[in-house]
Design a protein around this motif. Sequence first.
Motif, PDB file in Angstrom:
ATOM      1  N   SER A  63      -9.085  -3.011   1.567  1.00  0.00           N
ATOM      2  CA  SER A  63      -8.233  -1.870   1.197  1.00  0.00           C
ATOM      3  C   SER A  63      -8.793  -1.117  -0.004  1.00  0.00           C
TER       4      SER A  63
ATOM      5  N   LEU B  28       0.832  -1.199   0.000  1.00  0.00           N
ATOM      6  CA  LEU B  28       0.000   0.000   0.000  1.00  0.00           C
ATOM      7  C   LEU B  28       0.871   1.255   0.000  1.00  0.00           C
TER       8      LEU B  28
ATOM      9  N   GLN C 131      -7.526   1.480   7.671  1.00  0.00           N
ATOM     10  CA  GLN C 131      -7.578   0.192   6.965  1.00  0.00           C
ATOM     11  C   GLN C 131      -8.254  -0.827   7.880  1.00  0.00           C
TER      12      GLN C 131
ATOM     13  N   TYR D  44      -2.970  -2.752  -6.139  1.00  0.00           N
ATOM     14  CA  TYR D  44      -3.242  -1.498  -5.430  1.00  0.00           C
ATOM     15  C   TYR D  44      -3.248  -0.308  -6.402  1.00  0.00           C
TER      16      TYR D  44
ATOM     17  N   GLU E 145      -6.949  -6.335   5.091  1.00  0.00           N
ATOM     18  CA  GLU E 145      -6.407  -6.391   3.726  1.00  0.00           C
ATOM     19  C   GLU E 145      -7.495  -6.546   2.663  1.00  0.00           C
TER      20      GLU E 145
ATOM     21  N   PHE F 164      -1.572  -2.624   7.691  1.00  0.00           N
ATOM     22  CA  PHE F 164      -2.739  -3.311   8.236  1.00  0.00           C
ATOM     23  C   PHE F 164      -2.481  -3.664   9.686  1.00  0.00           C
TER      24      PHE F 164
END
Lengths: 431, 431
Positions: free
Chosen positions: B351, A139, B345, A251, B348, B374
Motif C-alpha cells: 500500500s 486506507l 492496491q 497510512y 496490504e 484490498f
Amino acid sequence: MDKEKIEPQTVKGMHDRMPEEMKRREKIISIIKEIFERYGFLPIETPAIEYWDVLSGKNRYGDEEKLIYRFKDRKGRDAGLRFDFTVPLSRVIAMHPEIPMPFKRYQIQPVWRGDAPQYGRFREFYQCDVDIVGAQSMLAEAEILSITYEVFRTLGFKEFNIKINNRKILQSLCEYSGISPELEFAVYRAMDKQERIGVDGVAEKLEFNGVPQDAREKLIDLLENCKTLKELERVIPEKEGIQELKNLFDYLKDFNINRKFFSFDPWLARGLNYYTGPIFEVVVSRPKIGSLAGGGRFDDLIGTFLEKSIPAVGITIGFERMMIALKELNLMPKDKPSTRILVAQFDESHSSPAIVIAKELRDSGIATEIYSDFVKLSKQFKYADKKKIPYVIVVGPDEVRVQKATIKNMRTGKQREVKMNKLTAWAGKIK
Amino acid sequence: MDKEKIEPQTVKGMHDRMPEEMKRREKIISIIKEIFERYGFLPIETPAIEYWDVLSGKNRYGDEEKLIYRFKDRKGRDAGLRFDFTVPLSRVIAMHPEIPMPFKRYQIQPVWRGDAPQYGRFREFYQCDVDIVGAQSMLAEAEILSITYEVFRTLGFKEFNIKINNRKILQSLCEYSGISPELEFAVYRAMDKQERIGVDGVAEKLEFNGVPQDAREKLIDLLENCKTLKELERVIPEKEGIQELKNLFDYLKDFNINRKFFSFDPWLARGLNYYTGPIFEVVVSRPKIGSLAGGGRFDDLIGTFLEKSIPAVGITIGFERMMIALKELNLMPKDKPSTRILVAQFDESHSSPAIVIAKELRDSGIATEIYSDFVKLSKQFKYADKKKIPYVIVVGPDEVRVQKATIKNMRTGKQREVKMNKLTAWAGKIK
C-alpha cells in the motif's frame, strides 16, 4: 393594495449572502472542490426535504433529533429538512445498487438545524462532506484525513489539530469502567462537551445520566491518564480499535501528513449515534469556535435501509465556521471586482453607441456593466466608485462626432480618449 | 438496534442528482454564470426559509400561494420554503438601503413548490434569476432580454421565441372590453393557460370567473386580431404600454438581437400578480415543455416592504426544463470523466508505494483515485472500467524491485511499464 407595510426580515439564525461575501464563498468552495476532485471524488446532491422515517429512524441523531425542521409533506406525510449528508448518502446507496463500490462522493449544500443561534452556529449553513462507501480498510480513513489535511493546508492554516479516536476504544473504556451499554451514547454526548464544560462538567453530566460514582471516576481517570495508544494498551484489554488506529497512523505517514497535525485523543467522542469505528475532529486554537470539521466511520447506517451492511467513512467540513476562521486569521483570498468597465449613459439619444460598445466589450470577454437608466453623469461616476468598477466609458455627441470614447480611470481620476474601433484592444490590456 | 428496515425513498417530486448529472448541471450553470457576470451582474443567495408574511403578503402569488411548503418556525411563527427569488430579492432591497442602485444581481438556488409532479415539473427545482433593481428605463428590460438571448444562443438553441407583452396593455384591453378591475388577475391566469387549453378553454375559464359574455367575446376578439403593436394602436386608446414596448424593441435592435427571436404576443399574460409593466416568456417549439424562462417588471413589489416604491425588472430561467430541453435537442456538452488514473492496491504490504504514487500524481494536478480496499486486481480493473477511468497503475513486488509501475490503458487493454520517477511526466502527457 392596502398601505400596510410588511416588515422585511430574515428568519432568525439565517442570512442573506451579498455579492462580496458570495465571491469569497465561491472562491473557497472552488478550492475545496478542486481538492476533492483531484482525489477522484465526484459530486452528488440530495433533496432539501426527506421523509421523517428516513431522516430520524433508529434514533440515529440521538438528542439532536429535536433540532430537525419537521413538517407535513403535501399528502400529510411526516417530513423534515436535511439535517446532514450522512443519512441522505446512506439512503442514496440503498436506492442505487448499481453504483460501483467503493463509492467516493462529495456533497456541498446547505443543511438546517433549529439550534440556538450563536457565534459560529447558524440555522442554515453549508457543509462540505466527503465520504468513501464500501471500503473496510483504514486506507479509507487515511484518505479522508489526507483530503482534510490538504484542504486546511491549501487554505493557509498554519496551526490545526486532527484529533482521532475510535468508538471501539470508547466502548471498551465504558465497559472496563463498569458503565452499562445503554448509557453509552449519553456518555459520548457528555464527553463531547468536555472542551466547553471541562472535566468536572462532564462528571456532573455523567452523574445526571445515572452513571455510578465509581464508574465515572474510573472512566475519567482512564481518559486523563491514557494520553497515548501505548498507555491505553497497557491498561485496557481492547485490541481491535487500538490496532485500527495504529494502521491508520501508519497510512497517514505514507500520505506524508506531518505528525504535528494529528493526534490520538481519548476524550474525542462525537455527539451522533451512528459512528461505529474511528472518529475525528479538526480543531484550531484560534479563533475559539469549536471544531471546523468532524466525522468518522459509520458501518451500520446504510444497513438501516438494507438487508446487508455496507461500510462507510467520511468527514464534514463546517463551511461557515471555516469562513469565520479564515477571516479572523486573515487568510481570506483577496478578491478583485469582476466587473471591469461601466459604460455610462450620456443621454437617451446616445444610448445606441453605449449599448454597442458594451456589447463589443462583453463579446471580447470583458465583464462590462451598462448604466441602466438616464441620470446625471456625476451620479453614474459615483455608482462606479461605490461598486469599485475601475473604468467608466462615456460617449456623448462630441465623442460620436470624432468616433472616440472618453475613458475615466476611477482610481487615478485621469481621463483619456480612445478610438471607438480600438476599445476592445485597449480593454484587453487593462484586463 | 431492531432489524426492521426503513424504506429508502426520496420525497415525491424530488430527486437525487448523481455524479454524471451533477457534472452536466455544473457545466451548464458555469456557462450561465459566466454570461451573467460578463454583463456585470453579481451573485446573491437568500435563506431557504422565509417568514410567511414576507413570502405571501399582499396576495402576491395569487392562486399559486397554496403551493408553498408552509410550516411553523422554531418559535411557532408561520414560515415557508422559498417559492421564487423575486420576493426574497425585494426583501433584501428593503433591508439594505446601502446597496448602490441600479442593483444588478443574479441568484441560482433551488425553490420548492408543492405542485403536481409531471413532465418538466418538480417539487424542488433550480432557477437562475437575473434582475435589475432601481432602473425605470426600458434599457433595463432590453439588457435582461439580451442576457437571456445570449444564454439560449450560447447553449446552442437554434429555435426559440422571446414572447413580449405589457401588463399595461392587458389592463387597457380588459378595460376596453368592459371587464371590471377586480377580475383582472383572474383574466391573466386564464390567458396564461391558453397554450394548454386553447382559446375556447380560456373563454370557459373567463365565464367561470364571472366575466360577462360580451366582455369576454370582445377581449378574445381583440387578442386574436391585434397581432402587432400597430394593429393594437389603431383599436385601443392605450399609449404608455405600447410606447414602452416600442422603446424596448428599439433597444433590442441596438443590442443586436436577431428580430426572428422575439415577438409581441398579446396573449402573453403570466400567472403571478406582482408584474406591473413589460412581461416576457421564452418558449421552444420542441420539446413540448412549456416556457423555459419568464419574467417581467415588478415596480410595486419592493414597495410592499418600504415607504417608497423602487422599480425592478428581471427574468427567471427554469433550470430543470432547460436541462431537459438541452438533452432532448442533443445540445448537452459532452463530459469526459474527470478522474484520469486509478492506483490499484496489489496487497496490504504494497500500500505504501501505491499511496506515494497517488500523492505525487495528485500533487502534480492530475485527478487520481486510489483503490480504498484490498481485493483482487480483477475487481479493481472492473471498477475502473465501470467508472470510465482511462488508466490503472499497479505496483506489486516485481515493480518495486525494478522501481517501475505497470500501467494499463483501459481503452486499448495494453500494458506498459514506466519508471517510478517518470510517472508524473508520463501522466502530464495523458492529461
